[in-house]
Design an enzyme around this catalytic site. Sequence first.
Site, PDB file in Angstrom:
ATOM      1  N   GLN A  83      -0.068   1.242  25.537  1.00  0.00           N
ATOM      2  CA  GLN A  83       0.211   0.177  26.488  1.00  0.00           C
ATOM      3  C   GLN A  83       1.540  -0.438  26.044  1.00  0.00           C
ATOM      4  OE1 GLN A  83      -3.693  -1.031  25.426  1.00  0.00           O
ATOM      5  NE2 GLN A  83      -4.297  -1.236  27.569  1.00  0.00           N
ATOM      6  N   GLY A  89      -0.613  -4.171  29.538  1.00  0.00           N
ATOM      7  CA  GLY A  89      -1.854  -4.505  28.841  1.00  0.00           C
ATOM      8  C   GLY A  89      -1.712  -4.622  27.340  1.00  0.00           C
ATOM      9  N   GLN A  90      -0.506  -4.462  26.817  1.00  0.00           N
ATOM     10  CA  GLN A  90      -0.296  -4.582  25.366  1.00  0.00           C
ATOM     11  C   GLN A  90      -0.447  -6.045  24.973  1.00  0.00           C
ATOM     12  OE1 GLN A  90       3.716  -3.969  24.007  1.00  0.00           O
ATOM     13  NE2 GLN A  90       3.050  -3.362  21.974  1.00  0.00           N
ATOM     14  N   THR A  91      -1.281  -6.289  23.987  1.00  0.00           N
ATOM     15  CA  THR A  91      -1.487  -7.665  23.530  1.00  0.00           C
ATOM     16  C   THR A  91      -1.065  -7.873  22.091  1.00  0.00           C
ATOM     17  OG1 THR A  91      -3.776  -7.154  22.979  1.00  0.00           O
ATOM     18  CG2 THR A  91      -3.367  -8.102  25.161  1.00  0.00           C
ATOM     19  N   HIS A  94       3.285  -4.934  18.747  1.00  0.00           N
ATOM     20  CA  HIS A  94       3.709  -3.856  17.841  1.00  0.00           C
ATOM     21  C   HIS A  94       3.322  -2.549  18.529  1.00  0.00           C
ATOM     22  CE1 HIS A  94       3.770  -2.412  13.341  1.00  0.00           C
ATOM     23  NE2 HIS A  94       4.436  -1.586  14.141  1.00  0.00           N
ATOM     24  N   HIS A  96       1.934   0.834  19.417  1.00  0.00           N
ATOM     25  CA  HIS A  96       0.860   1.621  18.808  1.00  0.00           C
ATOM     26  C   HIS A  96       0.242   2.537  19.855  1.00  0.00           C
ATOM     27  CE1 HIS A  96      -1.125  -2.028  20.322  1.00  0.00           C
ATOM     28  NE2 HIS A  96      -2.232  -1.317  20.422  1.00  0.00           N
ATOM     29  N   HIS A  98      -3.248   4.766  20.776  1.00  0.00           N
ATOM     30  CA  HIS A  98      -4.677   4.988  20.552  1.00  0.00           C
ATOM     31  C   HIS A  98      -4.929   6.484  20.639  1.00  0.00           C
ATOM     32  CE1 HIS A  98      -5.991   0.743  21.217  1.00  0.00           C
ATOM     33  NE2 HIS A  98      -4.850   0.705  21.891  1.00  0.00           N
TER      34      HIS A  98
END
Length: 189
Positions: A83, A89-91, A94, A96, A98
């Site tokens: 994301q 949707g990145q919260t 940093h 990353h 999945h």
Amino acid sequence: MSKLLFSSIEVTRQVFYRTPLTFAVVNLKPIVPGHVLVVPTRVVQRLADLKPPELSDLINTIQHVGKVIERVYGADSLTIACQDGKAAGQTVPHVHFHLLPRHLHGDRFGERNDEIYPALERAEGQMPEVLISTKRREEGEGLVECSEPIKMDADEDREPRSMEEMEKEAEWLRGFFADIERQKERGKA
């Protein structure tokens, strides 16, 4: 091993694979068994913020870790997701990825493969408010950083694992990467 951060969260004990530019870490609340994260060592928010060698190493690490995770968890394939930015949707600020091992039969999502994406979005969406909180406490001669239990994700079906559980999984996974390195060395000898 030097301290590794996932944004501002110290995750060194949960790391099971590392290159000079990237690391892989076990997940506090995996959506499926073997759900791990691959993260660049330098804290940057977006993929576009990575330098070409960092991006190359990140993708190579995703491929390498993915092959091992797929094998050790007996998976048929992987879901790999990123994301990239708040609107996506990145919260956690940093970059990353999945990596989620998937199975043709017996997968949690069964015939509903695309339902893994809303599950990832829910998992990401709750992270900032429940990430590790570090406080300082007095111990002996000085101040020592101590961490409270990490809490992430609001999915009630997935209880957060203890640090001990995550360290145990990380150690187990490290063994597979050590075996690969030994095999490479024997091939060179």
